[in-house]
Design an enzyme around this catalytic site. Structure first.
Site, PDB file in Angstrom:
ATOM      1  N   HIS A  72      13.109 -22.271  27.622  1.00  0.00           N
ATOM      2  CA  HIS A  72      14.453 -21.702  27.761  1.00  0.00           C
ATOM      3  C   HIS A  72      14.371 -20.293  28.361  1.00  0.00           C
ATOM      4  O   HIS A  72      13.583 -19.463  27.912  1.00  0.00           O
ATOM      5  CB  HIS A  72      15.146 -21.629  26.397  1.00  0.00           C
ATOM      6  CG  HIS A  72      15.638 -22.962  25.920  1.00  0.00           C
ATOM      7  ND1 HIS A  72      16.508 -23.090  24.854  1.00  0.00           N
ATOM      8  CD2 HIS A  72      15.402 -24.215  26.364  1.00  0.00           C
ATOM      9  CE1 HIS A  72      16.772 -24.383  24.655  1.00  0.00           C
ATOM     10  NE2 HIS A  72      16.112 -25.066  25.557  1.00  0.00           N
ATOM     11  N   TYR A 200      24.566 -19.347  19.662  1.00  0.00           N
ATOM     12  CA  TYR A 200      24.738 -18.608  18.414  1.00  0.00           C
ATOM     13  C   TYR A 200      26.221 -18.265  18.294  1.00  0.00           C
ATOM     14  O   TYR A 200      26.786 -17.629  19.188  1.00  0.00           O
ATOM     15  CB  TYR A 200      23.914 -17.321  18.421  1.00  0.00           C
ATOM     16  CG  TYR A 200      22.422 -17.530  18.314  1.00  0.00           C
ATOM     17  CD1 TYR A 200      21.768 -17.384  17.083  1.00  0.00           C
ATOM     18  CD2 TYR A 200      21.651 -17.855  19.426  1.00  0.00           C
ATOM     19  CE1 TYR A 200      20.402 -17.562  16.979  1.00  0.00           C
ATOM     20  CE2 TYR A 200      20.281 -18.033  19.327  1.00  0.00           C
ATOM     21  CZ  TYR A 200      19.662 -17.890  18.099  1.00  0.00           C
ATOM     22  OH  TYR A 200      18.310 -18.073  17.998  1.00  0.00           O
ATOM     23  N   PRO A 292      16.133 -16.949   9.493  1.00  0.00           N
ATOM     24  CA  PRO A 292      15.803 -17.641  10.745  1.00  0.00           C
ATOM     25  C   PRO A 292      16.659 -17.239  11.934  1.00  0.00           C
ATOM     26  O   PRO A 292      16.406 -17.707  13.049  1.00  0.00           O
ATOM     27  CB  PRO A 292      16.015 -19.119  10.385  1.00  0.00           C
ATOM     28  CG  PRO A 292      16.993 -19.101   9.254  1.00  0.00           C
ATOM     29  CD  PRO A 292      16.696 -17.854   8.479  1.00  0.00           C
ATOM     30  N   LYS A 296      11.809 -15.660  14.056  1.00  0.00           N
ATOM     31  CA  LYS A 296      10.575 -14.879  14.018  1.00  0.00           C
ATOM     32  C   LYS A 296       9.531 -15.372  13.011  1.00  0.00           C
ATOM     33  O   LYS A 296       8.387 -14.922  13.056  1.00  0.00           O
ATOM     34  CB  LYS A 296      10.906 -13.407  13.690  1.00  0.00           C
ATOM     35  CG  LYS A 296      11.684 -12.699  14.775  1.00  0.00           C
ATOM     36  CD  LYS A 296      10.902 -12.676  16.063  1.00  0.00           C
ATOM     37  CE  LYS A 296      11.773 -12.359  17.243  1.00  0.00           C
ATOM     38  NZ  LYS A 296      11.269 -12.942  18.486  1.00  0.00           N
ATOM     39  N   TYR A 384      13.943 -10.739  21.119  1.00  0.00           N
ATOM     40  CA  TYR A 384      14.076 -12.192  20.972  1.00  0.00           C
ATOM     41  C   TYR A 384      12.873 -12.918  21.567  1.00  0.00           C
ATOM     42  O   TYR A 384      12.352 -13.872  20.967  1.00  0.00           O
ATOM     43  CB  TYR A 384      15.363 -12.655  21.635  1.00  0.00           C
ATOM     44  CG  TYR A 384      15.753 -14.072  21.302  1.00  0.00           C
ATOM     45  CD1 TYR A 384      16.474 -14.367  20.150  1.00  0.00           C
ATOM     46  CD2 TYR A 384      15.406 -15.123  22.145  1.00  0.00           C
ATOM     47  CE1 TYR A 384      16.844 -15.667  19.844  1.00  0.00           C
ATOM     48  CE2 TYR A 384      15.780 -16.437  21.845  1.00  0.00           C
ATOM     49  CZ  TYR A 384      16.496 -16.696  20.694  1.00  0.00           C
ATOM     50  OH  TYR A 384      16.852 -17.986  20.392  1.00  0.00           O
TER      51      TYR A 384
END
Length: 389
Positions: A72, A200, A292, A296, A384
């Site tokens: 991604h 998200y 979550p 990480k 990220y």
């Protein structure tokens, strides 16, 4: 039995550490209280940083991830009824890979088996001893017989509830914790993902996340009260709730189907310091837990064992203790940055009991700033995709 490093725990952290040590010519034994099938039955997250993938490649366990994993280059933030794409690759040159933690564990198990390395499953009453001396050892019970492993070092990779951290004197360790007032209700379904990249969602009804395990299997989450019971969430109620939190385009594209796994997971931030106690080291969830939201957990375990394996290689090859002496400080510096990022993502995207309309508008303003500011989005992206080891 005698070995150089006794590893407690056959999850990804312990298995990856074992493979790295083997590559450096360092003998090790892995002890696991559950069966291998049980370890593989645990459903966990599945987003890998490039650094984690590189470590899998290094130990010869990355080929299937490259074949089957989904790379991604971006993610989407949804709020106020609209979706906004954040480019991951442009600011950093990096990407992330969607590949389930169960698959990572299986690949590492197979690599260890192919190398003929020693793993002991169904090891009961595993107990580390004398790790504050030069002669640590680990005892365990197998088939009713007590066994002992003499070793140079112990690596506690046995998770949040494991025996390694529990064996440390309370006065020798300091813990930091925040328990969040909600959980994640997640389902796995044999349905195509609603979007090719993760979504998200910040919504007045609560957080939601749309992710996947493959282009045929999807993983969805909705924020729910901690005291909810899974029986309160039949599939229809879950899909209806998820739809209510999605934007119109995602709602129209969503393919629903029977769940093949469903669970509610609590969220917490937790760090135990230090990560070294004489000749025993903690790594992964034995030392730290993150919600979550920032993806990480597994990646922090990978960076821990990178630092630890490098320090042990230096100890045996160069007769220097500098690497293992620096392990705790080096690992914790990266851990706390990931804890901060995961806390920030969680705080920005979830509905908190006391936030009210003001808090909701503040979250929306922060999200709007993120998607409209190059500097703000770059900060998110750098964290990220994973900070350097």
């Amino acid at each position: 039995m005698r070995t150089k490093v006794a590893i407690i725990g056959a999850g990804p952290a312990g298995l990856l550490l074992g493979q790295l040590l083997h590559g450096y010519g360092i003998d090790n034994v892995i002890l696991e209280r559950q069966t291998g099938d049980y370890v593989l039955s645990r459903i966990r997250a599945g987003l890998l940083e490039e650094g984690t993938v590189a470590l899998l490649d290094k130990v010869g366990a990355g080929a299937r991830a490259h074949r089957e994993g989904l790379v991604h280059h971006g993610l989407e933030l949804a709020f106020g009824g609209s979706r906004h794409r954040i480019d991951l690759h442009g600011p950093t040159g990096k990407s992330v890979m969607i590949y389930g933690q169960t698959e990572v564990t299986l690949d590492l198990m197979n690599a260890r088996k192919a190398a003929g390395l020693h793993s002991i499953y169904r090891a009961g009453d595993v107990t580390p001893h004398d790790f504050d001396t030069d002669h640590p050892r680990v005892t365990y019970v197998k088939d009713g017989v007590t066994h002992e492993i003499a070793c140079d070092f112990i690596a506690g990779c046995d998770g949040f509830h494991g025996v390694s951290r529990a064996s440390i004197k309370p006065e020798a360790i300091k813990t930091y914790e925040r328990v969040y007032p909600f959980g994640w209700l997640g389902i796995l379904s044999e349905t195509p993902p609603v979007s090719p990249e993760l979504i998200y969602v910040n919504h007045e009804r609560g957080f939601a996340l749309c992710t996947m395990r493959s282009m045929r299997r999807s993983r969805y989450y909705v924020q729910c009260p901690l005291d909810d019971d899974i029986e309160q969430w039949p599939d229809k109620r879950f899909w209806d709730e998820l739809k209510s939190r999605l934007d119109e385009r995602a709602r129209d594209s969503l393919v629903t189907g029977p769940s093949i796994e469903k669970s509610i997971a609590p969220l917490r931030s937790f760090v135990a310091e230090p990560m070294r106690f004489g000749r025993m080291f903690l790594a992964g969830d034995a030392s730290h837990i993150v919600p979550p939201t920032g993806a990480k957990g597994l990646n922090l375990a990978a960076s821990d064992v990178h630092y630890l394996s490098s320090g042990l290689r230096e100890y045996y090859d160069e007769k220097s203790s500098a690497g293992i002496d620096a392990y705790s400080a080096k690992a914790l510096a990266r851990v706390w940055k990931a804890v901060r990022f995961s806390w920030w993502m969680t705080s920005m995207l979830h509905k908190f009991p006391d936030q009210g309309e003001f808090g909701q508008r503040i979250q929306e303003a922060e999200l709007d700033y993120l998607v409209s500011s190059k500097a703000a989005s770059t900060s998110l992206v750098e964290n990220y995709v994973g900070l350097p080891f």
